[in-house]
Design a protein around this motif. Structure first.
Motif, mmCIF file in Angstrom:
data_model
loop_
_atom_site.group_PDB
_atom_site.id
_atom_site.type_symbol
_atom_site.label_atom_id
_atom_site.label_comp_id
_atom_site.label_asym_id
_atom_site.label_seq_id
_atom_site.Cartn_x
_atom_site.Cartn_y
_atom_site.Cartn_z
ATOM 1 N N TYR A 184 -40.539 -9.834 33.656
ATOM 2 C CA TYR A 184 -39.193 -9.258 33.609
ATOM 3 C C TYR A 184 -38.203 -10.187 34.305
ATOM 4 N N GLY A 185 -37.063 -10.377 33.660
ATOM 5 C CA GLY A 185 -36.074 -11.325 34.140
ATOM 6 C C GLY A 185 -35.069 -10.741 35.106
ATOM 7 N N VAL A 186 -33.967 -11.450 35.263
ATOM 8 C CA VAL A 186 -32.959 -11.137 36.275
ATOM 9 C C VAL A 186 -32.439 -9.711 36.142
ATOM 10 N N ASP A 187 -32.138 -9.286 34.941
ATOM 11 C CA ASP A 187 -31.549 -7.964 34.714
ATOM 12 C C ASP A 187 -32.575 -6.920 34.297
ATOM 13 N N GLY A 188 -33.846 -7.188 34.576
ATOM 14 C CA GLY A 188 -34.894 -6.223 34.288
ATOM 15 C C GLY A 188 -35.347 -6.185 32.852
ATOM 16 N N GLU A 242 -38.310 -19.041 40.001
ATOM 17 C CA GLU A 242 -36.991 -19.669 40.000
ATOM 18 C C GLU A 242 -36.057 -18.928 40.969
ATOM 19 N N ARG A 243 -35.497 -19.668 41.924
ATOM 20 C CA ARG A 243 -34.671 -19.062 42.962
ATOM 21 C C ARG A 243 -33.168 -19.167 42.688
ATOM 22 N N ASP A 244 -32.780 -20.036 41.789
ATOM 23 C CA ASP A 244 -31.362 -20.210 41.476
ATOM 24 C C ASP A 244 -30.952 -19.184 40.415
ATOM 25 N N MET A 245 -29.966 -18.354 40.732
ATOM 26 C CA MET A 245 -29.595 -17.263 39.838
ATOM 27 C C MET A 245 -29.110 -17.771 38.484
ATOM 28 N N ALA A 271 -30.345 -18.595 32.706
ATOM 29 C CA ALA A 271 -30.528 -19.534 31.589
ATOM 30 C C ALA A 271 -31.960 -19.481 31.084
ATOM 31 N N ARG A 272 -32.932 -19.362 31.990
ATOM 32 C CA ARG A 272 -34.353 -19.214 31.611
ATOM 33 C C ARG A 272 -34.545 -17.986 30.736
ATOM 34 N N HIS A 314 -33.033 -18.491 27.311
ATOM 35 C CA HIS A 314 -33.814 -19.441 26.511
ATOM 36 C C HIS A 314 -35.065 -18.777 25.937
ATOM 37 N N LEU A 315 -35.793 -18.033 26.775
ATOM 38 C CA LEU A 315 -37.017 -17.389 26.313
ATOM 39 C C LEU A 315 -36.722 -16.343 25.240
ATOM 40 N N LEU A 316 -35.642 -15.591 25.410
ATOM 41 C CA LEU A 316 -35.301 -14.573 24.423
ATOM 42 C C LEU A 316 -34.810 -15.204 23.128
ATOM 43 N N ALA A 317 -34.090 -16.324 23.247
ATOM 44 C CA ALA A 317 -33.631 -17.017 22.036
ATOM 45 C C ALA A 317 -34.825 -17.579 21.265
ATOM 46 N N GLU A 318 -35.825 -18.082 21.977
ATOM 47 C CA GLU A 318 -37.015 -18.654 21.333
ATOM 48 C C GLU A 318 -37.734 -17.637 20.453
#
Length: 547
Positions: free
Chosen positions: A90-94, A376-379, A384-385, A388-392
């Motif tokens: 799960y990413g930044v926004d859940g 990854e610690r940089d917001m 962007a990660r 990218h994964l969702l676009a892939e």
């Protein structure tokens, strides 16, 4: 390592062992079991008398279960294991950004491909098995003090030997001499330091807290039903579903936090408060670790070999740490046996480091990439990660089998010809013997095997391999497929038949550690394939000039 002064009398040196193993954790115990099964005189020692009871290995895979099967302890191990649940990232926004799962049945190696397990009882099973083997001597409470190598040994001028100076926990000293030594003594390996082998840093160094909790019914109802990677820059963490009510958290430690304070019950429960309270379960064990990505520069120094954590360390994001060590000793043990029995030249042992270092480095690099994705610690980079994964995947996250991350062997004792099957693990289908289902290895054994597709008439008959060539590999022929051919075995689910079709081959030459040396596209290719393997094994080129 210098020998420390002692007033104690040193016990007389015992006779020459074939192999001495330093370290009786999982890698050392499996090594002792595989060597002992070959009847090799084996010595194994460990400075601790008890199994280490802090949180360490959590996952197994089907390749390792196949090794446990070879040892005859698979059912005992499975009593402490369960299938690994899918892992959701799960990413930044859940939002879901990635998902690992397993392949669908029928399973290629006869076991669920990914398992979770409880390490201490499995280690006890391993130790009990090894201690039952008549050719293995186990010395617990026995610490290495120093070692010396003697390549001009009076006992065997061709082979040389290694002498270990040991100290028992009762204060007495002991000397042990062996033809070969295997270092399975962990990340701070005394053996590795003694022979002067350095570690290469693959560029991963992070502090994490690892926590095991025994969760009650109230707590289980509150927790996710799959394993989860929380890829959140403020504090990356992992939630894992273990056997029964065992749950594990791996929680990154932020800059400025005191690891010792976090390992106290108060500090740990504070970090777990997102999921649980003390009313939802009990802390079993917790410890802080630095996750590394390290690989030994060399895996051999004379007659000393590194294995397990002594040879490599990797982040835990795919649960491959213990698996890597067991792969090491499975690779090395059959080669040591062949050399010690005079069936192969001593140079065969150089293929161990060539094969395992390349494999470990590649897999650790892939694991490191997953760790960097999670951690990854940089917001801005984390967002962007996610994008990218969702676009892939076009916005629809697809399940990826964990096993897809495993590389093939790229170096060492395998065909030089390029083929997708070369260097991969050979399948182990379920076979039908009468009305009984058994796995293939239980019938074919674990030596060199020529496995023939009996659906093909041309390879269902004798293949004309000269006896001396077959004998040099101790080769066993196995025919699998249509039982209308005399002597062919019938598989239950078509796993191997599909494998032959997928790889467009009619035969496979399989090494004792179950890796594919080569495949034959036609019956006419079988003899040259076997001849090439016999020749390569007999004159294996030394890959590590420094030794």
């Amino acid at each position: 390592m210098a020998v420390r002064e002692t007033e104690q009398v040193t016990e007389p040196m015992t006779a020459l062992y074939d192999v001495a193993i330093v370290g009786f954790g999982p890698s050392g115990a499996v090594a002792a079991g595989l060597l002992g099964a070959q009847g090799l005189r084996t010595f194994v020692c460990d400075k601790s008398r008890e199994v280490y009871d802090m949180p360490r290995a959590f996952a197994l895979d089907h390749e390792i279960m196949r090794v446990f099967q070879q040892l005859g302890i698979e059912e005992q191990v499975l009593a402490y294991a369960e299938p690994f649940t899918p892992s959701e990232f799960y990413g930044v926004d859940g939002q879901l950004i990635k998902r690992f799962t397993t392949v669908e049945p029928p399973y290629p190696l006869g076991y669920v491909p990914s398992l979770v397990f409880t390490q201490p009882p499995v280690e006890r099973v391993l130790r009990a098995h090894v201690q039952s083997l008549p050719s293995v001597e186990v010395a617990l409470g026995c610490e290495l003090i120093s070692l010396t190598q003697d390549v001009d040994s009076e006992i065997d001028t061709q082979a040389g030997s290694v002498t270990l100076q040991l100290r028992n926990d009762d204060g007495t000293n002991r000397q042990v001499r062996a033809r070969y030594v295997v270092a399975c003594d962990g990340a701070t390996s005394s053996v590795r330091n003694a022979v002067g082998i350095a570690l290469q840093d693959l560029g991963f160094d992070q502090p994490w807290l690892v926590v095991d909790v025994l969760v009650n019914e109230q707590g289980l109802a509150r927790l996710p039903q799959t394993s989860v990677q929380y890829c959140e820059p403020q504090r990356p963490c992992t939630y894992l579903i273990g056997p029964k009510n065992h749950r594990r958290w791996e929680i990154s430690i932020n800059e400025g936090e005191d690891p010792k304070a976090l390992t106290t019950p108060e500090g740990t429960w504070k970090l777990l408060s997102r999921w649980l309270t003390p009313q939802d379960g009990s802390l079993w064990r917790q410890a802080s670790y630095r996750f590394h990505a390290l690989v030994a520069e060399r895996w051999r120094a004379g007659h000393v070999f590194l294995a397990g954590d002594a040879a490599h360390q990797q982040p835990p994001f795919l649960g491959q740490g213990m698996c890597q060590g067991i792969r090491d000793v499975a690779n090395l043990s059959w080669k040591l046996g062949a050399v010690l029995r005079g069936e192969a030249p001593e140079a065969l042992l150089d293929s161990y480091g060539a094969e395992r270092k390349a494999h470990v480095t590649e897999l650790t690099t892939r694991i490191k990439a997953i760790g960097q994705l999670v951690g990854e610690r940089d917001m801005a980079k984390a967002r962007a990660r996610d994008a990218h994964l969702l676009a892939e995947c076009g916005g629809v996250v697809k399940s990826v089998p964990r096993q897809n991350v495993q590389p093939a062997l790229q170096a060492g004792l395998r065909s030089s010809q390029q083929h997708a099957a070369h260097g991969t693990i050979f399948p182990q289908p379920w076979m039908l013997i009468g009305n009984e289902r058994v796995r293939l290895d239980a019938i074919s054994g674990s030596g060199w095997r020529l496995v023939l597709d009996a659906r093909e008439t041309a390879v269902a008959t004798p293949d004309g391999i000269p006896p001396d060539v077959a004998s040099s590999l101790q080769l066993r022929k196995v025919r699998v497929g249509d039982t209308s051919h005399a002597g062919a075995l019938n598989e239950v689910d078509g796993v191997l038949g599909n494998w032959f079709t997928q790889h467009q081959c009619v035969a496979a030459l399989v090494r004792p550690d179950h890796y594919v040396y080569a495949v034959a596209a036609t019956a006419a290719d079988i003899l040259p394939m076997v001849q090439a393997a016999a020749d390569q094994a007999a004159r294996h080129i030394k890959h590590d000039a420094k030794r």
